[in-house]
Design a protein around this motif. Structure first.
Motif, mmCIF file in Angstrom:
data_model
loop_
_atom_site.group_PDB
_atom_site.id
_atom_site.type_symbol
_atom_site.label_atom_id
_atom_site.label_comp_id
_atom_site.label_asym_id
_atom_site.label_seq_id
_atom_site.Cartn_x
_atom_site.Cartn_y
_atom_site.Cartn_z
ATOM 1 N N SER A 70 -18.939 66.785 -9.250
ATOM 2 C CA SER A 70 -20.381 67.858 -9.534
ATOM 3 C C SER A 70 -21.194 66.943 -9.495
ATOM 4 C CB SER A 70 -19.781 68.412 -11.382
ATOM 5 O OG SER A 70 -20.122 67.902 -11.893
ATOM 6 N N GLY A 187 -26.674 77.027 -8.902
ATOM 7 C CA GLY A 187 -25.919 77.322 -9.130
ATOM 8 C C GLY A 187 -25.205 78.582 -10.276
ATOM 9 N N TYR A 190 -21.356 80.519 -9.671
ATOM 10 C CA TYR A 190 -20.498 79.736 -9.915
ATOM 11 C C TYR A 190 -19.628 80.197 -10.857
ATOM 12 C CZ TYR A 190 -22.090 77.546 -5.750
ATOM 13 O OH TYR A 190 -21.979 76.877 -4.357
#
Length: 251
Positions: A70, A187, A190
């Protein structure tokens, strides 16, 4: 994993199959980090919903099996610059061709993949619809009329896509259904990421599955609340509009 070939380059793809006969297929396009656990989970969820789901590894041309951490976004951006767009589009076409026997095909992309989904909508054959989450760079093609139904999800707190860009895009492309999610950032969909926003993720997924069901499965049109079908409205909308619905372009 399966192996696919595009322009004489072999690449891998994560494939998830539904139980029983598929309703159709969904090609899932990766973000800057590769075909990660998050992307594989998304493919698994589409398979659980009844679709053959395939996520091609679009970095394979320059770096095989890339699954970045990440904090490695800069490396991912370097790989994106190196791989370009021509070969990924060829790889997307090859991937679509591998699943077209399952029925109609939808394209769903995330970040860089969202941008590729937007490009592929007008360049890849055999697609029923395209969907992009926090799609970088869509303003570059904002003036080009869409050839297939296209849905975009934007995060209101996305540090890379400003609210002004979202508004400008929506005004430029009234044929695209575009939604913004308050309090959400990049994101947000996710499930395993710190940015996960359950309310935004569930609402976006509801809209995505509805879109796919309508254009891939082919169910009769049912008006989803705030689906962006403004041309069908027969009465003037009153009161304050929903915060996550970007609304029709201003006159």
């Amino acid at each position: 994993m399966i192996e696919v070939t595009a322009s004489d380059v072999k690449f891998s793809a994560y494939r998830a199959d539904p139980e029983g006969a598929p309703k159709g297929a969904v090609v899932v396009l990766q973000d800057v980090f590769g075909v990660t656990a998050d992307i594989r989970k998304i493919a698994d969820d589409f398979a659980a919903a009844g679709y053959v789901a395939v996520a091609p590894a679009l970095f394979d041309k320059v770096k095989a099996n890339a699954e970045l951490a990440s904090d490695a976004a800069e490396e991912g951006r370097s790989l994106i610059a190196e791989v370009g767009t021509e070969w990924p589009l060829a790889a997307i076409q090859a991937t679509v061709d591998t699943v077209k026997d399952a029925g109609k095909v939808a394209l769903v992309g995330y970040a860089w993949g969202g941008y590729l989904a937007y490009l592929a909508a007008n360049q890849v054959s055999g697609l029923a619809c395209a969907i992009g989450y926090h799609a970088d760079g869509v303003m570059e093609g904002a003036r080009e009329k869409r050839r297939i139904p296209t849905l975009l999800h934007f995060a209101e707190e996305d540090p890379q896509i400003s609210e002004a860009d979202m508004i400008q895009f929506r005004a430029s492309r009234p044929d695209v259904s575009a939604f913004s999610y308050p309090g959400a950032t990049r994101g947000f969909g996710y499930a395993q990421a710190p940015a996960y926003n359950v309310e935004a993720a569930e609402k976006a997924q509801e809209r995505t599955l509805f879109w796919i069901s309508q254009y891939v499965v082919g169910q009769g049109p049912v008006q989803l609340k705030n689906a962006g079908a403004y041309a069908q409205a027969k009465v003037e909308r009153k009161g304050k509009k929903k915060a996550d619905d970007m609304g029709p372009p201003m006159d």
